[in-house]
Design a protein around this motif. Structure first.
Motif, PDB file in Angstrom:
ATOM      1  N   TRP A 245       1.049  -1.236   0.036  1.00  0.00           N
ATOM      2  CA  TRP A 245       0.001   0.012  -0.053  1.00  0.00           C
ATOM      3  C   TRP A 245       0.703   1.254   0.165  1.00  0.00           C
ATOM      4  O   TRP A 245       0.677   2.132  -0.657  1.00  0.00           O
TER       5      TRP A 245
ATOM      6  N   TRP B 103      -2.081  11.025   0.313  1.00  0.00           N
ATOM      7  CA  TRP B 103      -2.854  10.126   0.542  1.00  0.00           C
ATOM      8  C   TRP B 103      -2.466   9.283   1.763  1.00  0.00           C
ATOM      9  O   TRP B 103      -3.311   8.906   2.774  1.00  0.00           O
TER      10      TRP B 103
ATOM     11  N   ARG C  12      -0.361  10.181   4.001  1.00  0.00           N
ATOM     12  CA  ARG C  12      -0.181  11.267   5.114  1.00  0.00           C
ATOM     13  C   ARG C  12      -1.519  11.167   5.767  1.00  0.00           C
ATOM     14  O   ARG C  12      -1.876  10.940   7.023  1.00  0.00           O
ATOM     15  N   GLU C  13      -2.387  11.509   4.893  1.00  0.00           N
ATOM     16  CA  GLU C  13      -3.982  11.909   5.344  1.00  0.00           C
ATOM     17  C   GLU C  13      -4.520  10.303   5.903  1.00  0.00           C
ATOM     18  O   GLU C  13      -5.259  10.390   7.157  1.00  0.00           O
ATOM     19  N   THR C  14      -4.229   9.138   5.564  1.00  0.00           N
ATOM     20  CA  THR C  14      -4.660   7.967   6.051  1.00  0.00           C
ATOM     21  C   THR C  14      -4.214   7.879   7.561  1.00  0.00           C
ATOM     22  O   THR C  14      -4.872   7.475   8.401  1.00  0.00           O
TER      23      THR C  14
ATOM     24  N   ALA D 224      -3.235  10.163   9.402  1.00  0.00           N
ATOM     25  CA  ALA D 224      -3.946  11.096  10.263  1.00  0.00           C
ATOM     26  C   ALA D 224      -5.294  10.549  10.680  1.00  0.00           C
ATOM     27  O   ALA D 224      -5.598  10.779  11.796  1.00  0.00           O
ATOM     28  N   ALA D 225      -6.153  10.218   9.616  1.00  0.00           N
ATOM     29  CA  ALA D 225      -7.335   9.818   9.878  1.00  0.00           C
ATOM     30  C   ALA D 225      -7.354   8.731  10.745  1.00  0.00           C
ATOM     31  O   ALA D 225      -8.331   8.723  11.708  1.00  0.00           O
ATOM     32  N   TRP D 226      -6.455   7.553  10.879  1.00  0.00           N
ATOM     33  CA  TRP D 226      -6.526   6.605  11.770  1.00  0.00           C
ATOM     34  C   TRP D 226      -6.137   7.049  13.334  1.00  0.00           C
ATOM     35  O   TRP D 226      -6.541   6.365  14.161  1.00  0.00           O
ATOM     36  N   THR D 227      -5.381   8.074  13.420  1.00  0.00           N
ATOM     37  CA  THR D 227      -5.115   8.657  14.857  1.00  0.00           C
ATOM     38  C   THR D 227      -6.449   9.181  15.061  1.00  0.00           C
ATOM     39  O   THR D 227      -6.729   8.902  16.446  1.00  0.00           O
ATOM     40  N   PHE D 228      -7.182   9.904  14.313  1.00  0.00           N
ATOM     41  CA  PHE D 228      -8.691  10.463  14.910  1.00  0.00           C
ATOM     42  C   PHE D 228      -9.442   9.269  15.192  1.00  0.00           C
ATOM     43  O   PHE D 228     -10.218   9.503  15.948  1.00  0.00           O
ATOM     44  N   LEU D 229      -9.317   8.228  14.467  1.00  0.00           N
ATOM     45  CA  LEU D 229     -10.363   7.347  14.488  1.00  0.00           C
ATOM     46  C   LEU D 229      -9.959   6.162  15.788  1.00  0.00           C
ATOM     47  O   LEU D 229     -10.805   5.447  16.381  1.00  0.00           O
TER      48      LEU D 229
ATOM     49  N   THR E  50     -13.637  13.383  17.270  1.00  0.00           N
ATOM     50  CA  THR E  50     -12.510  12.864  16.320  1.00  0.00           C
ATOM     51  C   THR E  50     -12.823  12.081  15.180  1.00  0.00           C
ATOM     52  O   THR E  50     -12.560  12.016  14.120  1.00  0.00           O
TER      53      THR E  50
ATOM     54  N   ALA F  53     -12.631  12.639  11.039  1.00  0.00           N
ATOM     55  CA  ALA F  53     -11.959  11.627   9.976  1.00  0.00           C
ATOM     56  C   ALA F  53     -13.112  11.434   9.059  1.00  0.00           C
ATOM     57  O   ALA F  53     -12.806  11.254   7.664  1.00  0.00           O
TER      58      ALA F  53
ATOM     59  N   LEU G 199     -11.833  13.630   5.959  1.00  0.00           N
ATOM     60  CA  LEU G 199     -10.524  13.046   5.462  1.00  0.00           C
ATOM     61  C   LEU G 199     -10.912  11.985   4.538  1.00  0.00           C
ATOM     62  O   LEU G 199     -11.696  11.264   4.542  1.00  0.00           O
TER      63      LEU G 199
ATOM     64  N   PHE H 292      -9.205   8.593   3.131  1.00  0.00           N
ATOM     65  CA  PHE H 292      -8.250   7.629   3.638  1.00  0.00           C
ATOM     66  C   PHE H 292      -8.733   5.980   3.415  1.00  0.00           C
ATOM     67  O   PHE H 292      -9.790   5.794   2.867  1.00  0.00           O
TER      68      PHE H 292
ATOM     69  N   TYR I 253     -18.888   0.490  11.969  1.00  0.00           N
ATOM     70  CA  TYR I 253     -19.394   1.613  13.057  1.00  0.00           C
ATOM     71  C   TYR I 253     -20.964   1.330  13.159  1.00  0.00           C
ATOM     72  O   TYR I 253     -21.363   1.224  14.138  1.00  0.00           O
TER      73      TYR I 253
ATOM     74  N   GLU J 288      -3.869  18.301   9.869  1.00  0.00           N
ATOM     75  CA  GLU J 288      -5.169  17.942  10.297  1.00  0.00           C
ATOM     76  C   GLU J 288      -5.677  18.369  11.804  1.00  0.00           C
ATOM     77  O   GLU J 288      -6.658  18.725  11.980  1.00  0.00           O
ATOM     78  N   TRP J 289      -4.753  18.096  12.564  1.00  0.00           N
ATOM     79  CA  TRP J 289      -4.984  18.307  14.234  1.00  0.00           C
ATOM     80  C   TRP J 289      -5.149  19.702  14.579  1.00  0.00           C
ATOM     81  O   TRP J 289      -6.144  20.264  15.194  1.00  0.00           O
TER      82      TRP J 289
END
Lengths: 609, 263
Positions: A312, A320, A322-324, A326-331, B80, B84, B88, B90, B100, B167-168
C-alpha cells in the motif's frame, strides 16, 4: 537501497518474526509440558518404589538389595518411557557409574519435601515407608527426542514460504498484482498459525497420554509384585499423585477424554487383576492450550500485514498516505473503545452461549447448542416474545397520534414548539422516577385513575395487578414517553417539505385530506419509516419501565424478552442461557436493524453523491 | 406559516389550540401529580424523609459524575471520529463506516452480560471506570457530528491549509470552534441519556453507594418505609436535575432530536 527493496526487506523481517515467534512460543511451551511430565514421572516412580520395596526388619527404611533390584527392573521394563535415576541418599542405583546426587540438593529435598526442577531434570524426594524421612531421591529427565515431530507446522511452513515469495515479489509491482497475492498469503499464514497451535495441542495431549500409560504400568507392576494392594487400590495413591483412581470397566488400551462432573478428564482403563479394572483419571494438559491460539494466529498475521502495508505504501500517493495515517489517529479512540467494549464482548457472548456458565461455578463445560435448545423449549421464552410483540404495537399507535398532532398543529409554529416542548419532558426525564409516579397513578385504591373511575360510578380496575390490563397499562406509559420525541421529528420533517408542493396542490383544488395523503404523507414516508423501525427496535428492548412498574408480573403477564434475559442471568445465574437468548433476540432484531442500516446507508450514499 | 391562510387558518387555529393545549396539560399531569403529592402536606418533612431513607446525596453525585464523564467522553470520541469520517479521505473509510454502523446492531442486553464478565475480571465492578468505560462511544453521536461537519464550508479549512496547518490544527482551531452548537447538542443529549440509563448501572454496581439515582430509586418500588408523598418527593428530586438541563438547553434537545430523526 531503493524504497521497494526497503519495504520488501521490512516485509521479510516481519514474516521472519511472525514465523519465529509462534515457533519459539511453541518450543517453550513444549518444554514446559515436558518438565511437568518429568516431575509427574519422578513423583510416580518415587511412589512406586515406596509401595513395592519391602522395609528393613528394624525400621521404616528400605532394604537396599531389593531397592536396587526393583529400580533396575523398572529401568529394564520395555514399555516404560520415563528415563530416571533412583538415589539412595546420594548414591545412584540404576546406573552405578552416574555421578552421585550433590549433598546440597539432597538437603534441599529434605528441607522442602517437594518435587522440583533442577534445570536439567525433575527431582522428587524418596520418602521412607512411614513417610517420615527423605531417604533418597528420584530424578527423571524429559524424553525430548521421543515427542512427535511438528509435522503440520513444517508442512504449513513450506506453503507459507511459497505464498510469501509470491507476495513479496509483487510488492512494488502494479496494484492489482500485490492485492491478488495478498489473499493466499494471508490464508496460508492463518493456516500456519493454526498448524503451530494444532501441533502444540497434540504435543500437550501426548504428554498427558504418556503420563497415563506410565502410571498405568507402574500400577500394574505394583499390583503384580505386592499382592496386598490388589484388594486395596487406595494403597496405590502414592503412585498416582495428582490423579484419581476410580472404579472402572474394561476398556481399550488407548487413553481417552471424557466429561466428568462438568470437567474434561483424560482417562485410561487399568487392568488390576483378572476381572478387576480401575480407571485412572488426570486433568488433560491440552485443556489450557487454547489461550495460545490468539497469539499464534496474531503472530502469523504479522507477515501478511507487513506486506499489505508495504504494498500500500509503495502504491499510495504520499498525500493520501499521510492523510490515512492522520485519519486513523483520529479514529483510534473510538475504534479502540468499540473493539474493547463492543467487539470483544460480542465474541465473548458467543463463547459464553455455548458453555454452561455460572458465576458461582468454576467448571464451565462446553455444552454445544444445549443452551439454545433449552431457551427455545422454554415456554416462558415464547410468552415473553409474545408480550414483547404486543408491547411493540404501541409504536405505530403513538406514531399515528404524533403524526396527526404534528400535521394539525403544523401551521402554528409557536404552538407546535410549545406542545412538543411539553411533550418532550417525559421523553428526556428519568424513566424510573416517572415509572414510580405511574405506579401511584395506577394504584388500585389510592391511584388517581381509580378515584376518578369511582367518582364516575365505574368499577375501579387493578391496572398493574390484573394480567389482562397490565401490559396495556405499560403501553400507555410508553406511548406517553415517546409521543413528544416522535412529534418533534415529524414537526421537523414537515418543516422540510417545500411550501410550493402544498401550494401547487391547493391551486389544483385538492382538499386538506387529499393534500395530506397525496403530498405530505408520501414526503414524510422516510421519516415515518425511520421512526417506526427505530421505535420497534427500542420497544423490543424495553427493560427499565417493565422492571420498575411490574417486574414482569403479575404471573409473567408483562414478562418481556429483556427482563427474561436479565432474570436468567442475574437471578438464576445462568449466563450461558442468558447469552444464548440475547443472541437469539439479536438475530430476531437483525431484520429490523438491517432495514434501519439500509435507511442510514442510503442517507450516507445520498450525502456522498 | 399561518399568513395568507384566510378564514381557513383561523378555523384550523381553533382546532389546533383545542387539540394541542389539553394534550399538553394531559402530558404534564403526571408531573403535576408528582409535585403536588410531594408538597401537599408537610413538604419539608416529606423531602427530608425522601432524602434520608436512602443515600440520596451519593446517588445524585454518582449520577452527576457519570453523566458529565460520559457526555464529555462521547463528545471527544465522536468529534474525532466524525472529523475523520466527514473530512478526510483515507484507506478503509467505507469499511469503517460499515463497521461502526454494525455496532448499532448489538442490543444493550447482549452486551451487558459479557461486559459485566469483563469488568468483573478487571475488578471494575463498583468503580466509576467500570460504569463509564463502556459508554464512551456513541455511534449515533458520531453520525450526528459527521452530518454537521459535512456542512462546514471547505474554504475555512483550505485557508488554514494554505498557511501550512495540518489535520490536528485544523480540527482544533477551525472545525471545533465553528461546531460548538453541534457539540453542545451532542453533549446535552448524551448527558440526559446517561442520566436515564438503567440497565448497565444496575448490572455494574453492587454497592448502594455506587448507584446512580436512576438505579437507586428503583429500589423504592418495594420499599414501604417511604409513604406515597415520600416516593413522589424522591421522584421529584431524581427528575429535577435533568428537567433543569432540559429547560435551559431545550433548543439543543429539539435540534438534536430533529437531526437524528431526519438525517
Amino acid at each position: 537501497m531503493t524504497p521497494v527493496a526497503r519495504w520488501r526487506g521490512g516485509a521479510l523481517v516481519a514474516l521472519a518474526v511472525g514465523v519465529a515467534l509462534p515457533f519459539g512460543v511453541a518450543h517453550e511451551l513444549r518444554g514446559r509440558y515436558q518438565r511437568a511430565l518429568a516431575l509427574q514421572e519422578a513423583t510416580a516412580v518415587a511412589g512406586y518404589i515406596a509401595v513395592v520395596t519391602p522395609r528393613t526388619r528394624t525400621g521404616a527404611a528400605y532394604d537396599l538389595p531389593p531397592l536396587l533390584i526393583r529400580a533396575r527392573a523398572l529401568d529394564q521394563l520395555p514399555e516404560f518411557s520415563g528415563r530416571f535415576e533412583v538415589y539412595h541418599a546420594t548414591a545412584p542405583l540404576v546406573h552405578a557409574t552416574a555421578p552421585p546426587l550433590p549433598t546440597a540438593t539432597l538437603q534441599r529435598l529434605r528441607r522442602e519435601v517437594a518435587a522440583h526442577w533442577t534445570g536439567r531434570e525433575a527431582l522428587a524426594p524418596l520418602l521412607d515407608h512411614d513417610g517420615w524421612a527423605v531417604v533418597g531421591a528420584v530424578a527423571a529427565r524429559p524424553a525430548g527426542d521421543e515427542e512427535p515431530a511438528p509435522l503440520w507446522s513444517v508442512a504449513a511452513l513450506l506453503l507459507l514460504g511459497i505464498a510469501a515469495t509470491q507476495a513479496l515479489r509483487t510488492i512494488g509491482g502494479p496494484r492489482h498484482a500485490w492485492r491478488a497475492a495478498l489473499g493466499p498469503y494471508g490464508m496460508v499464514a492463518a493456516l500456519y498459525g493454526a498448524a503451530v497451535f494444532a501441533d502444540l495441542r497434540s504435543a500437550a495431549r501426548a504428554t498427558t497420554d504418556r503420563r497415563l500409560y506410565d502410571t498405568r504400568l507402574l500400577i500394574q507392576e505394583a499390583a503384580a509384585r505386592v499382592p496386598e494392594v490388589r484388594g486395596a487400590p487406595g494403597d496405590l495413591a502414592p503412585i498416582a499423585r495428582g490423579a484419581q483412581i476410580v472404579p472402572g470397566d474394561s476398556g481399550s488400551s488407548a487413553a481417552w477424554r471424557r466429561q466428568a462432573g462438568g470437567v474434561t478428564r483424560a482417562a485410561v482403563a487399568v487392568r488390576f487383576t483378572s476381572g478387576r479394572w480401575v480407571e485412572l483419571r488426570v486433568p488433560p494438559a491440552e485443556a489450557g492450550v487454547i489461550v495460545w491460539l490468539p497469539l499464534t494466529l496474531g503472530c502469523a498475521a504479522l507477515g501478511p500485514l507487513a506486506a499489505l502495508l508495504a504494498g500500500w505504501s509503495l502504491t499510495a500517493e504520499p498525500e493520501w498516505r499521510r492523510e490515512t495515517a492522520a485519519a486513523w489517529t483520529f479514529l483510534a479512540p473510538s475504534a479502540l473503545l468499540l473493539a474493547a467494549f463492543s467487539a470483544i464482548p460480542v465474541l465473548l457472548a458467543l463463547y459464553v452461549s455455548v458453555h454452561g456458565w455460572s458465576p458461582i461455578e468454576t467448571a464451565r463445560p462446553f455444552v454445544g447448542l444445549a443452551n439454545y435448545v433449552h431457551v427455545v423449549r422454554d415456554p416462558l421464552t415464547w410468552s415473553a416474545l409474545g408480550h414483547t410483540a404486543v408491547y411493540a404495537l404501541y409504536v405505530p399507535i403513538a406514531l399515528a397520534l404524533a403524526l396527526g398532532l404534528a400535521v394539525t398543529l403544523g401551521r402554528h409554529p409557536r404552538l407546535t414548539g410549545f406542545v412538543s416542548g411539553v411533550l418532550l419532558l417525559p421523553y428526556v426525564s428519568s424513566v424510573v422516577a416517572l415509572a414510580l409516579v405511574w405506579r401511584w397513578l395506577y394504584h388500585p385504591d389510592l391511584g388517581v385513575i381509580n378515584q376518578l373511575l369511582t367518582r364516575a360510578r365505574l368499577t375501579p380496575v387493578d391496572w398493574l395487578g390484573n394480567p389482562k390490563t397490565a401490559l396495556a397499562a405499560l403501553m400507555v406509559v410508553a406511548a406517553w414517553m415517546q409521543l413528544g420525541y416522535q412529534m418533534t421529528v415529524f414537526a421537523a420533517g414537515l418543516r422540510a417539505i417545500p411550501r410550493v408542493y402544498l401550494d401547487a396542490a391547493r391551486v389544483d383544488g385538492a382538499s386538506a385530506w387529499q393534500r395530506f395523503w397525496r403530498v405530505t404523507f408520501p414526503l414524510l414516508r422516510p421519516v415515518t419509516l425511520f421512526l417506526l423501525v427505530t421505535g420497534m427496535i427500542g420497544a423490543c428492548q424495553v427493560f427499565a419501565l417493565v422492571f420498575v412498574m411490574t417486574g414482569g408480573g403479575p404471573a409473567h403477564a408483562t414478562d418481556v424478552i429483556v427482563t427474561r434475559i436479565y432474570r436468567t442471568a442475574w437471578e438464576l445465574l445462568q449466563f450461558g442461557e442468558a447469552s444464548a437468548l440475547a443472541l437469539l433476540l439479536c438475530a430476531l432484531l437483525l431484520g429490523a436493524t438491517w432495514s434501519q442500516l439500509k435507511l442510514l446507508d442510503r442517507r450516507v450514499e445520498y450525502d456522498e453523491g | 406559516m399561518t399568513r395568507g391562510e384566510g378564514g381557513r387558518g383561523t378555523r384550523d387555529g381553533w382546532l389546533a389550540y383545542a387539540l394541542g393545549l389539553p394534550l399538553a396539560v394531559l402530558a404534564l399531569a403526571p408531573f403535576l401529580y408528582m409535585v403536588v403529592t410531594a408538597v401537599r402536606d408537610q413538604p419539608i418533612e416529606t423531602f427530608v424523609a425522601a432524602a434520608t431513607t436512602m443515600p440520596f446525596d451519593r446517588f445524585l453525585l454518582t449520577s452527576l459524575v457519570l453523566s458529565l464523564a460520559v457526555a464529555s467522553g462521547q463528545v471527544f470520541t465522536s468529534a474525532t471520529a466524525a472529523y475523520a469520517l466527514a473530512r478526510l479521505r483515507f484507506a478503509g473509510r467505507e469499511r469503517v463506516l460499515l463497521v461502526y454502523l454494525s455496532a448499532l446492531m448489538a442490543p444493550g442486553i447482549l452486551l451487558a452480560i459479557p461486559r459485566f464478565l469483563l469488568i468483573d475480571a478487571l475488578g471494575w465492578v463498583d468503580r466509576y471506570r467500570g460504569l463509564v468505560s463502556t459508554e464512551l462511544v456513541s455511534v449515533t453521536g458520531i453520525f450526528l457530528l459527521r452530518q454537521f461537519f459535512r456542512t462546514i464550508p471547505r474554504d475555512l479549512e483550505d485557508a488554514a491549509r494554505l498557511e501550512g496547518a495540518r489535520e490536528w490544527t485544523i480540527f482544533w482551531r477551525v472545525i471545533l470552534p465553528v461546531s460548538r452548537p453541534a457539540l453542545v447538542t451532542l453533549g446535552v443529549l448524551a448527558f440526559a441519556d446517561q442520566w436515564r440509563s438503567f440497565l448497565w448501572p444496575l448490572v455494574a454496581t453492587r454497592a448502594e453507594s455506587m448507584r446512580p439515582v436512576e438505579v437507586g430509586i428503583a429500589d423504592l418500588r418495594g420499599l414501604y418505609e417511604l409513604s406515597g408523598p415520600g416516593q413522589m418527593a424522591a421522584a421529584t428530586l431524581a427528575v429535577l436535575p435533568v428537567v433543569l438541563v432540559y429547560c435551559v438547553a431545550r433548543r439543543y434537545f429539539v435540534r438534536g432530536i430533529s437531526e437524528t430523526g431526519l438525517r
